[in-house]
Design a protein around this motif. Structure first.
Motif, short mmCIF file in Angstrom:
data_model
loop_
_atom_site.label_atom_id
_atom_site.label_comp_id
_atom_site.label_asym_id
_atom_site.label_seq_id
_atom_site.Cartn_x
_atom_site.Cartn_y
_atom_site.Cartn_z
N UNK A 1 76.31 29.71 54.56
CA UNK A 1 75.17 29.04 53.94
C UNK A 1 75.57 27.70 53.33
N UNK A 2 75.12 26.63 53.96
CA UNK A 2 75.41 25.28 53.49
C UNK A 2 74.73 24.99 52.16
N UNK A 3 73.59 25.63 51.90
CA UNK A 3 72.81 25.36 50.70
C UNK A 3 73.04 26.38 49.59
N UNK A 4 74.07 27.21 49.69
CA UNK A 4 74.40 28.17 48.63
C UNK A 4 75.41 27.52 47.69
N UNK A 5 74.89 26.79 46.70
CA UNK A 5 75.74 25.96 45.85
C UNK A 5 76.70 26.79 44.99
N UNK A 6 76.36 28.05 44.71
CA UNK A 6 77.22 28.87 43.87
C UNK A 6 78.22 29.71 44.66
N UNK B 1 71.62 37.94 55.51
CA UNK B 1 70.92 37.16 56.53
C UNK B 1 71.85 36.09 57.10
N UNK B 2 71.67 35.75 58.35
CA UNK B 2 72.32 34.57 58.91
C UNK B 2 71.78 33.33 58.20
N UNK B 3 72.63 32.33 58.06
CA UNK B 3 72.25 31.14 57.31
C UNK B 3 71.14 30.35 57.98
N UNK B 4 70.19 29.85 57.17
CA UNK B 4 69.16 28.96 57.68
C UNK B 4 69.72 27.54 57.80
N UNK B 5 70.40 27.07 56.76
CA UNK B 5 71.13 25.81 56.80
C UNK B 5 72.61 26.19 56.87
N UNK B 6 73.25 25.94 58.00
CA UNK B 6 74.57 26.53 58.24
C UNK B 6 75.67 25.51 58.32
N UNK C 1 65.79 35.64 39.69
CA UNK C 1 66.01 34.99 38.40
C UNK C 1 67.43 35.17 37.87
N UNK C 2 68.14 36.20 38.32
CA UNK C 2 69.52 36.40 37.90
C UNK C 2 70.52 35.73 38.85
N UNK C 3 70.06 35.37 40.04
CA UNK C 3 70.94 34.81 41.08
C UNK C 3 70.34 33.50 41.58
N UNK C 4 70.90 32.39 41.13
CA UNK C 4 70.37 31.08 41.50
C UNK C 4 71.34 30.37 42.44
N UNK C 5 70.82 29.37 43.14
CA UNK C 5 71.64 28.54 44.04
C UNK C 5 72.30 29.36 45.12
N UNK C 6 71.55 30.33 45.70
CA UNK C 6 72.13 31.21 46.70
C UNK C 6 71.73 30.83 48.12
#
Length: 323
Positions: A110-115, A175-180, A212-217
């Motif tokens: 996931x390219x967009x999973x900042x955490x 899930x497979x990444x949407x932005x990979x 709400x407990x898991x952000x930037x995923x």
């Protein structure tokens, strides 16, 4: 290079006193530092040619949780260690590295999973496989990877980048990444996946991952399309064999259906367990989530054991088996 991590050996007593495992904490030195992993060796396990399952924990969880040594809240999962003791399978559970939110994570696609972690986790698992084969007696033909949530996303990445070294991969609630950040899969491999239709953390129909407990995923494609990517790569027909699992508990609001593409267990197959009404959790016939955890992850299905389903799918697969 492998070294002892405090030389810790832990004796595990199963519910059946006739069965037990030894769990040893090791460390592997990597460019990013010391990487810890647990090795579960059931009693009467063969010295060599050991079938081996590498277990990858979810975001914020741990290797110890995957083998029943630690709890998530008050919930302690022991399905994999019970299976390993009965089937005489070696388990290897590595720890991820902390991401920007301070929680242990994996560097999946996931390219967009900042955490997410930013470590070379593909290199780490490749080195762990080398160590398992050369020093722990793992059968190089029977190396399987199973991951839950973020660990499932990492299993998908390993299926892309290490497929020739793996007999099969298993994915739960991922899930497979949407932005990979990864290339498209190019090497057919057997894939087991399980996903709940009421999963609000990794949405069954795809989209933004977390709550709400898991952000930037980050975000992912749908669970069904994630499976279809591998089915198309393997050249398997669109129509699967399907089987509705017997419903075992009248109070269970979920149900399970198994879909299988490919009719030879020794060849490349794809299997998908759709858990209708199920949440972001594995299924278990004997375990139950505490109510507070159900509020966070959703309902657990009790018609199947995800670990059992994954192992029954894995056990006939070989790295160099017929394709």
């Amino acid at each position: 290079m492998k070294e002892w991590a405090a030389g810790m050996a832990l004796a595990w007593a199963a519910m059946d006193a006739a069965q037990a495992s030894t769990i040893v904490d090791y460390a592997l030195l990597r460019p990013e530092g010391r990487r810890h992993y647990l090795v579960v060796e059931p009693d009467r396990l063969a010295r060599d040619n050991r079938p081996t399952v590498i277990l990858l924990h979810g975001h914020g969880a741990s290797a110890a949780f995957m083998v029943g040594l630690a709890s998530f809240g008050t919930y302690r999962s022991q399905d994999w260690i019970r299976l390993a003791e009965r089937e005489r399978v070696m388990l290897i559970a590595p720890d991820g590295i902390k991401g920007s939110d301070g929680k242990q994570a994996w560097n999946d696609c996931r390219l967009d999973a900042a955490s997410n972690a930013t470590s070379d986790d593909v290199g780490f698992i490749a080195a762990l496989i080398d160590t398992a084969v050369n020093e722990l007696g793992a059968d190089p033909e029977r190396i399987y990877v199973y991951g839950s949530s973020n660990g499932g996303g990492m299993a998908y990445r390993l299926g892309i980048e290490l497929a020739p070294r793996l007999a099969a991969i298993g994915v739960q609630s991922a899930l497979m990444a949407m932005q990979t950040r990864c290339r498209a899969p190019a090497h057919p491999i057997s894939v087991f996946a399980s996903h709940g239709t009421a999963d609000e953390i990794a949405p069954y129909n795809g989209g933004r991952v977390g709550h709400w407990l898991l952000r930037d995923r980050g975000s992912g494609i749908s669970a069904e399309e994630s499976v279809a990517v591998w089915r198309r790569l393997a050249g398997l027909p669109e129509t699967p064999l399907s089987f509705r699992m017997p419903h075992l508990q009248s109070s269970d609001p979920t149900s399970a259906t198994r879909y299988v593409w490919g009719n030879d267990p020794a060849r490349v197959q794809i299997q998908f367990m759709r858990i209708d009404g199920g949440g972001h959790t594995a299924s278990s016939k004997v375990e139950e989530l505490p109510w507070i955890l159900r509020k966070i992850v959703g309902n657990m299905n009790h018609d199947v054991d995800t670990a059992e389903e994954a192992w029954n799918f894995f056990k006939d697969k070989r790295v160099n088996g017929p394709r």
